[in-house]
Design an enzyme around this catalytic site. Structure first.
Site, PDB file in Angstrom:
ATOM      1  N   ALA A  46     -75.336-129.967 -17.736  1.00 43.58           N
ATOM      2  CA  ALA A  46     -75.811-128.857 -18.563  1.00 43.58           C
ATOM      3  C   ALA A  46     -77.011-129.195 -19.436  1.00 43.58           C
ATOM      4  O   ALA A  46     -77.393-128.391 -20.285  1.00 43.58           O
ATOM      5  CB  ALA A  46     -74.662-128.353 -19.443  1.00 43.58           C
ATOM      6  N   ASN A  47     -77.626-130.343 -19.237  1.00 42.74           N
ATOM      7  CA  ASN A  47     -78.737-130.714 -20.101  1.00 42.74           C
ATOM      8  C   ASN A  47     -80.094-130.223 -19.587  1.00 42.74           C
ATOM      9  O   ASN A  47     -81.103-130.312 -20.279  1.00 42.74           O
ATOM     10  CB  ASN A  47     -78.796-132.231 -20.287  1.00 42.74           C
ATOM     11  CG  ASN A  47     -79.068-132.965 -18.993  1.00 42.74           C
ATOM     12  OD1 ASN A  47     -78.209-132.991 -18.112  1.00 42.74           O
ATOM     13  ND2 ASN A  47     -80.247-133.556 -18.858  1.00 42.74           N
ATOM     14  N   THR A  48     -80.112-129.682 -18.350  1.00 44.98           N
ATOM     15  CA  THR A  48     -81.378-129.226 -17.791  1.00 44.98           C
ATOM     16  C   THR A  48     -81.129-128.153 -16.738  1.00 44.98           C
ATOM     17  O   THR A  48     -79.994-127.956 -16.296  1.00 44.98           O
ATOM     18  CB  THR A  48     -82.151-130.415 -17.160  1.00 44.98           C
ATOM     19  OG1 THR A  48     -83.457-129.981 -16.762  1.00 44.98           O
ATOM     20  CG2 THR A  48     -81.420-130.966 -15.948  1.00 44.98           C
ATOM     21  N   ILE A  50     -80.417-125.110 -14.265  1.00 43.91           N
ATOM     22  CA  ILE A  50     -79.448-124.013 -14.225  1.00 43.91           C
ATOM     23  C   ILE A  50     -78.310-124.242 -15.208  1.00 43.91           C
ATOM     24  O   ILE A  50     -77.862-123.318 -15.887  1.00 43.91           O
ATOM     25  CB  ILE A  50     -78.889-123.853 -12.797  1.00 43.91           C
ATOM     26  CG1 ILE A  50     -79.989-123.356 -11.849  1.00 43.91           C
ATOM     27  CG2 ILE A  50     -77.707-122.890 -12.770  1.00 43.91           C
ATOM     28  CD1 ILE A  50     -79.560-123.293 -10.397  1.00 43.91           C
ATOM     29  N   GLY A  51     -77.837-125.490 -15.299  1.00 45.38           N
ATOM     30  CA  GLY A  51     -76.722-125.788 -16.197  1.00 45.38           C
ATOM     31  C   GLY A  51     -77.049-125.493 -17.649  1.00 45.38           C
ATOM     32  O   GLY A  51     -76.243-124.915 -18.384  1.00 45.38           O
ATOM     33  N   TYR A 200     -76.803-134.042   2.163  1.00 49.21           N
ATOM     34  CA  TYR A 200     -76.771-132.951   1.190  1.00 49.21           C
ATOM     35  C   TYR A 200     -76.029-131.739   1.761  1.00 49.21           C
ATOM     36  O   TYR A 200     -75.167-131.152   1.084  1.00 49.21           O
ATOM     37  CB  TYR A 200     -78.192-132.548   0.797  1.00 49.21           C
ATOM     38  CG  TYR A 200     -78.243-131.383  -0.161  1.00 49.21           C
ATOM     39  CD1 TYR A 200     -77.842-131.525  -1.489  1.00 49.21           C
ATOM     40  CD2 TYR A 200     -78.689-130.125   0.254  1.00 49.21           C
ATOM     41  CE1 TYR A 200     -77.876-130.457  -2.374  1.00 49.21           C
ATOM     42  CE2 TYR A 200     -78.729-129.051  -0.624  1.00 49.21           C
ATOM     43  CZ  TYR A 200     -78.321-129.222  -1.939  1.00 49.21           C
ATOM     44  OH  TYR A 200     -78.347-128.158  -2.807  1.00 49.21           O
TER      45      TYR A 200
END
Length: 334
Positions: A46-48, A50-51, A200
């Site tokens: 969550a630091n960058t 979409i999050g 991926y």
């Protein structure tokens, strides 16, 4: 002066149409205005990107936000920024490294110990087409972080989610799952030549299969789980893809990509929609392309593969051992 009116009107119409087209292609904003006062949301990565935007939007809506991130310096800065912009003081940074089973277990224990409830779990963090590498526990980095890490975290928080029901789990998947294949004989790329694209795609297919199997196992608990492809978003996730590194792609293709690629703020809208929308109450086991329900690829509908993946994943992260050890304990009279 009149000779300028037509060109200005023309370009105005072009830019207006372009804006409308981009909004249509990228899906627009979450239509729900629901607030989540009193609810606790856990968001990974969550630091960058979409999050971070998901955390910000849900903080605006009154949620208590727990941001699980590997880089604590960036996470603390992001949490501080979100608190300032939303005026919501209940936004917290916590250490979580999804490439470490030990870190995941410590994070989950902290959540269970310190939080009264978990209403929404957003499994957002991920790595994409990175060079060959292993997690702390020896898993392929993409399979380990994108699937196994979230598989373990979700299972460790299930009791808290059930206690907080109705609650929701959101798994960030990708359209890339349609070309994914689960190689049960070599999930961690130890026997065959490493292919970062296929690694991926395998991890993203695993996300959808995990969603399907988890939804079955949670029937009747009040906990729902859904997966979403957020669209093509301009974030750091694609830093290993090599896109726009050539002069041709950066100068010629960039204008076309800009029409299709959305901002992280718009990229967060599917997560927000699945987390708060009244329409999603009781809906589970589904796959969403942005905010529209779609049928996933045929291999993502394989119930036997989903069950097998669950069993293999449980064994790899040590959940099976815990179950077995619990069963081996002698029964005691009450």
């Amino acid at each position: 002066m009149s000779r300028f009116i037509l060109p200005v009107s023309f370009f105005g119409a072009v830019f207006g149409a372009a804006a409308l087209l981009k909004n249509h292609v990228t899906g627009g904003r979450c239509p729900s205005k629901a607030t989540i006062n009193g609810k606790t949301v856990v968001i990974t990565g969550a630091n960058t990107g979409i999050g971070k935007e998901t955390a910000k939007e849900l903080a605006k809506r009154g949620g208590r936000i727990i941001m699980g991130c590997r880089d604590m310096e960036k996470c603390e800065a992001a949490a501080k920024e979100i608190r300032g912009k939303t005026l919501n003081p209940h936004v917290y940074a916590c250490h979580l490294d999804l490439a470490s089973v030990k870190s995941i277990r410590e994070f989950a224990e902290r959540i269970k110990r310190e939080e009264q409830r978990v209403d929404v779990l957003v499994n957002n963090a991920g790595v994409m087409r990175c060079p060959a590498g292993k997690t702390e526990d020896g898993f392929d980095m993409q399979f380990g972080v994108n699937h196994l890490g979230h598989f373990l975290l979700t299972n460790l928080l299930l009791d808290k989610l059930k206690e907080s029901a109705p609650s929701r789990v959101i798994n960030m998947a990708s359209l890339a799952h349609i070309v994914g294949k689960i190689d049960f004989e070599d999930l961690n790329w130890e026997k065959k030549k490493f292919d970062t694209k296929q690694a991926y795609c395998q991890s993203k297919l695993a996300n959808v299969l995990f969603t399907r199997e988890l939804a079955k196992r949670l029937q009747g608990t009040g906990v729902t789980v859904n997966a979403a492809h957020p669209g093509v978003v301009a974030t750091e996730l694609g830093r290993h893809t090599g896109l726009h590194q050539s002069q041709f792609s950066s100068s010629v293709l960039s204008p076309f990509f800009s029409m299709l690629v959305k901002s992280p703020e718009l990229g967060a809208q599917p997560s927000v929609y699945l987390a708060v929308s009244e329409e999603m109450e009781g809906v589970t086991g589904r796959y969403y392309d942005v905010m529209t329900e779609k049928e996933p690829a045929p291999q993502a509908l394989d119930d036997e593969a989903a069950r097998r993946l669950w069993e293999v994943s449980s064994r790899l992260v040590g959940l099976e051992e815990k179950v077995q050890s619990d069963k081996s304990k002698p029964a005691t009279d009450v």
